[in-house]
Design an enzyme around this catalytic site. Structure first.
Site, PDB file in Angstrom:
ATOM      1  CE  LYS A 104      -3.954  -2.167   0.176  1.00 41.93           C
ATOM      2  NZ  LYS A 104      -4.944  -2.154   1.244  1.00 41.93           N
ATOM      3  CD  GLN A 129      -2.385  -9.191   9.518  1.00 49.89           C
ATOM      4  OE1 GLN A 129      -3.556  -9.467   9.668  1.00 49.89           O
ATOM      5  NE2 GLN A 129      -1.944  -7.950   9.448  1.00 49.89           N
ATOM      6  CG  ASP A 188      -1.660  -5.013   2.128  1.00 47.63           C
ATOM      7  OD1 ASP A 188      -2.876  -5.305   2.259  1.00 47.63           O
ATOM      8  OD2 ASP A 188      -1.099  -4.128   2.807  1.00 47.63           O
ATOM      9  CG  ASP A 207      -3.107  -6.508  14.189  1.00 48.90           C
ATOM     10  OD1 ASP A 207      -3.234  -5.294  14.443  1.00 48.90           O
ATOM     11  OD2 ASP A 207      -3.438  -7.041  13.117  1.00 48.90           O
ATOM     12  CD  GLU A 247      -6.191  -3.795  16.923  1.00 47.24           C
ATOM     13  OE1 GLU A 247      -6.362  -2.769  16.254  1.00 47.24           O
ATOM     14  OE2 GLU A 247      -6.122  -4.926  16.408  1.00 47.24           O
ATOM     15  CE  LYS A 286      -3.530   2.908   9.493  1.00 42.22           C
ATOM     16  NZ  LYS A 286      -4.881   2.335   9.611  1.00 42.22           N
ATOM     17  CE1 TYR A 287      -1.831   1.439   4.828  1.00 46.21           C
ATOM     18  CE2 TYR A 287      -2.703   3.543   5.585  1.00 46.21           C
ATOM     19  CZ  TYR A 287      -2.851   2.193   5.403  1.00 46.21           C
ATOM     20  OH  TYR A 287      -3.981   1.563   5.812  1.00 46.21           O
TER      21      TYR A 287
END
Lengths: 672, 672
Positions: A278, A338, A373, A409, A438, A549-550
């Site tokens: 991303k 993940q 992603d 997460d 979370e 985050k990106y």
């Protein structure tokens, strides 16, 4: 039952007794019911931290009007019946058959408690004798009977050591009782604390009733109390066009420590995938140099046990962790189970992922949203035991690196039983490990994760901003049985959640939310930027504009308008005042202005009483009256621990004004 | 954990997976929590009568956003997993994760229920596809994936018989879905009740979660609904100076049957001790011919399995029981497990009694009160298994004589576990046996006895006389979980309890209490004399003057002022109206006069709605308004089933007047 069986049952009236079928437990006269606390009928443990108390309550009764006695037995799991500590049960209130006792847990690990209760013939005899004495009934055989009961206790006390001393004392009492001429004299001889204590110590428990055992999971203190700070170490560099390193981030540690934080939580620090990476602001197109989301874990450099090369090496991480530790900052890592499409497991264990009819691996979706992603792991894969074990090894790997706190997460998107297994397995070996869930999801799932083992839970706090919302939510968390297993960690913001209240409220909104988070919750946290009152969002969303985050960011620490002094002050107050280190003493108090919220907390021993008042309106001065009738003294001093101002207040309603230009709230220490 | 173990745990990061330790149940994705109804965490059964419904509610959820499905499995205990009936669970209300289903129990005996729930990939796929269709996202592989899910169900359906038909239908649907060109067409091909039903019928349950089983004890109808009449057969004779016989009592049966009673309960019918026999009005001195208390059981003629010679023989009893049966009256006997000093067991089993230091047997006491004519049995005797077995044989003896209902005297003064054992043992062989607990004691003990197996329980009803007392008590009984196990039997009087309200209120007080007992409780009872409005008491007590407990009486049946017509009328209404045959639909309604109490009951299927209004003041006319807003119709007819009067009422408040000279209450049938 067949007709023949039925006939047999009828005809056995003439047979010899068949007694084998009677379970001996049914012959125990004391009934123990409704032992509390217990979670889901005892399926899950309650939680405490070392040194905390457990108040056990149960319903105890028997046939007839005999007097009862009982204890709570408790101790570390595996300590065995005989070696356990005991604390006597006392009746709570007359006529309810409720009894209670309190004990304190020690070192982290599994503890357990159970109730043992029995008929007390000595106190039953005393009770009946007293009734007879009051009614003036002559004492016939009663003194003799009392003496027999006392002599039986002497026999149980034994013949050697302390037991012999007790036996001698009991025999002396027995003689005095049996020699009494009337009920009054027998009563006088049988009263007294020493005899009562000896009779309790040497009670006949051969027919006692024992409840099932209930478990307590005991954590270290940090599980209950701590201030968390979240930061992306890759934003710590001097140049926002490339990744900051652990060495860069090390330079920021003193500032964070000075703010008074206890835990430094890092989003995933692993290699990031390149496939479908991303771009800035969650765009699908990336430019060269765009770092991608740290939650898209795994690339050429490795998976969940590797370090993103941009951040440095495992040695760099270790150095960073140690430097933080020297400053009193404990590192928390992210467990995000993940994979990016480039994770080594995609090649090595294709069967750990779900496949589509065309052979491709299913990426994450929440239809119609797609996350190309990210490949979720298939917890129902035929090879699930190996996958679960691999995830346990990932966790142990970071424990080996000295990490003892994990922020997990989205645990609610993995088989929930996995967490129960993983946490039990890990904490069985490392009882000091803390897991923060979370899971922003439905209440039943959040509560289940907490029951299943998570040490702490993110909450709906970010979305509770009005007085009614806050009061309702925290009353619910405190009042229900949930406080036995669910420990809230109140993050005021996260990389995913910048609430409209903060986007639009300016600096005062950040002050208000900081005060609320830090005083409503023994555990709370902020994500970096909060101290700068950073409120820029992607319009119409709760996403930060130019989210870390990106992309890499370089934060202008100490830019004008920051609220660092308030944060440092509040964290210092939290460390000094035990009232703020526990969640279960929270009480809300009435105010006559809906923009003013007031609540108090006490230290568990009652020694420290704080009253918090926060102006929820970040735009203007609010004033009104606060009901301080919960204070026992008629007049008292309320000292603001933030600015040291003193107010002379009376029991009842007191005037308050809070001006965003001056202060958004009070933390008042109440002293008569 | 030792340091070595800890090191082993760390080092096994490099080892081969060790998977044996993962319990497979943790890999099941659906969590089933908080199954209700359950009593004491499932320790005790819930109760129903044959044909009644059980509504099962539970919290069901899983990780992620997959769709769930589940069933309640139920059946007679021992029917085994495969042979059980099933009813599908439905979500109760959105966002709560609550699901529910209802089933109906059949024949008396043990039943059980449990929940089985699983992830539903078909409905999950449908749900995601619908979201994509709404968002206009192109359907790529989705139709193919749906077809695979449907084909897997076809494979499970099988190849023969009905299974083959289902399989063919499923395969046709799979073809239609896989051939769909877009999400909308796939959706259209996958919707429809038949496919949904087939997919549910052939769901993959290999990874389903199964809750523990919970038990239901199913009784016959009389356990729930019945009108009881208590009488001393020895008072049935023509001459109060000697005992009436069963043959005399037989002559009274038609009158009792005509009053509409279902159960005829007799105090103990056994030989009565002569030692310390009590005289009239509980005096210590007896004159020759005084019969003594029937509860002082046992004499020269035998013990608990013998008949008092004054009443006749066992054959006389059998004849009496059969005559009653022919009139629709079922006999209930008293189980009073205690002995007179002349009971054969005192000689045969001295170790079944408690002894004092002088060798004498301890008589019953509640200090300072003494009951020298009664020896309690020692349920903790060293020989307790033989004693318990002997008491079971006493019970079976009377079952052999055709008795199926027992009123148990003071069960709360015997080891409580004894009853759990006895009732389970008896009902295991004779599921039609009913046990009524006469335990006027603390709530915890009363509730425990009901949980432990007693079919019905005496209550505090006799002492609840004001509107507040009645409303509070019945709301408590109905609202708490107690209605799952405690069935009240509302005796309006007993040989021990003649409440001041009846002593002083005259005929109207008896009418009011009869109406309350018979309509508040599906089970209710009166002790003979009530129909004569007999209110003479020993002054300052609740004891009847010249109580039948200690002397023969001859009652002047049909003496002026009796209320037999009202009793017959009300019992006839109870038999016709199912609303009065259940306890769980009771609702109280507001009135503006504290002397007027109003409440309604519905039949479980909703077909029958009755509104009761009673004037609690026996002395004068009371009038006021009753809130009938619970009626759904705007206007309706309220017909009094007692006097057939009709009232045209509206939703909301309606006027009522009740004059003791005319009627003490209404039983209004509500019809739009």
């Amino acid at each position: 039952m067949s007709a023949a069986d039925r006939q047999a049952m009828l005809s056995d009236v003439q047979d010899a007794p068949r007694v084998a079928a009677i379970p001996a437990t049914l012959s125990r006269r004391v009934i123990v019911e409704d032992v509390r606390p217990r979670v889901d009928d005892g399926r899950f443990p309650i939680k405490r931290t070392a040194g905390e108390r457990v108040r056990v309550v149960a319903s105890l009764f028997a046939d007839g009007h005999a007097q009862l006695a009982g204890v709570v037995q408790y101790g570390p799991d595996g300590s065995g019946g005989a070696g356990r500590a005991e604390v006597p049960l006392s009746p709570s209130s007359p006529g309810t058959d409720q009894w209670s006792a309190e004990f304190t847990v020690g070192a982290p690990g599994w503890w357990e408690y159970r109730i043992v209760a029995w008929i007390d013939p000595f106190r039953s005899w005393l009770h009946d004798l007293a009734a007879k004495a009051r009614a003036g009934v002559a004492a016939g055989l009663e003194p003799l009977e009392g003496a027999m009961i006392i002599r039986a206790a002497a026999a149980r006390a034994g013949e050697i050591g302390e037991g012999a001393d007790d036996a001698n004392a009991l025999l002396a009492s027995a003689d005095a009782v049996s020699g009494a001429g009337d009920a009054g004299a027998a009563l006088a001889a049988a009263m007294g604390d020493r005899l009562a204590r000896l009779m309790f110590a040497h009670a006949d428990r051969t027919r006692a009733t024992t409840s099932r055992s209930y478990r307590v999971w005991v954590d270290r203190e940090r599980a209950r109390f701590g201030a968390w700070y979240e930061m992306f170490p890759r934003s710590a560099g001097p140049d926002p066009s490339r990744s900051g390193t652990f060495d860069d981030a090390r330079a920021l540690l003193p500032r964070i420590a000075d703010l008074g934080f206890d835990v430094l939580y890092l989003p995933p620090i692993h290699p990031i995938g390149v496939s479908h990476r991303k771009g800035p602001n969650n765009t699908l197109a990336t430019r060269p140099g765009d770092p991608g989301s740290p939650w898209a874990i795994g690339g050429e450099a490795g998976g969940h046990t590797a370090i993103d090369p941009g951040l440095g090496t495992l040695d760099d991480f270790r150095r960073f962790r140690k430097a933080a530790g020297r400053l009193g900052l404990e590192i928390a890592l992210d467990l995000a189970f993940q994979c990016s499409p480039d994770h080594p497991w995609v090649r090595e264990h294709p069967d750990w992922f779900r496949h589509r009819p065309d052979g491709s691996i299913r990426y994450a979706e929440n239809p119609p949203k797609r996350y190309q992603d990210i490949y979720p792991l298939d917890f129902e894969s035929d090879d699930w035991p190996a996958l679960w074990e691999a995830l346990r090894r990932v966790t142990v790997f970071w424990i080996e690196q000295g990490v003892r706190i994990f922020r997990v997460d989205n645990p609610h998107t993995k088989t929930l039983g996995f967490w129960e297994w993983l946490i039990a397995r890990i904490q069985g070996a490392f009882p000091d490990v803390v897991f923060l869930a979370e899971a922003f999801t439905r209440p039943a799932v959040m509560h289940h994760l907490a029951k299943a083992g998570f040490t702490q839970s993110y909450t709906y706090f970010t979305w509770r901003n009005t007085k009614d919302e806050l009061t309702g939510y925290f009353t619910e968390l405190a009042a229900s049985g949930a406080r036995e297993y669910l420990r809230p960690n109140l993050f005021a913001n996260t990389p995913d959640i910048l609430h409209a209240y903060l986007q639009t409220g300016g600096r005062a909104a950040f002050q208000a939310r900081l005060l609320l988070a830090a005083t409503l919750g023994a555990s709370f946290g902020i994500y970096s930027g909060f101290e700068l009152a950073e409120g820029r969002a992607v319009p119409g969303t709760e996403e930060y504009a130019d989210s870390e985050k990106y992309q890499f960011r370089k934060w202008p620490w100490s830019r004008p308008g920051h609220i660092e002094e308030l944060i440092a002050k509040v964290n210092a107050i939290r460390r000094r005042h035990r009232a703020l280190q526990f969640d279960d003493t929270l009480r809300f108090h009435a105010t006559d202005n809906p923009q003013l919220i007031a609540y108090s907390k006490r230290a568990p021993d009652g020694s420290d009483l704080l009253l918090m008042i926060v102006n929820l309106d970040p735009r203007q001065l609010q004033q009104g009256y606060v009901d301080a009738s919960f204070v026992e003294a008629d007049a008292f001093v309320a000292r603001d621990l933030i600015d040291d101002a003193r107010y002379w207040w009376r029991r009842g309603w007191n005037y308050v004004r809070l001006d965003p230009e001056v202060a958004q709230g009070h933390i008042l220490q109440i002293r008569p």
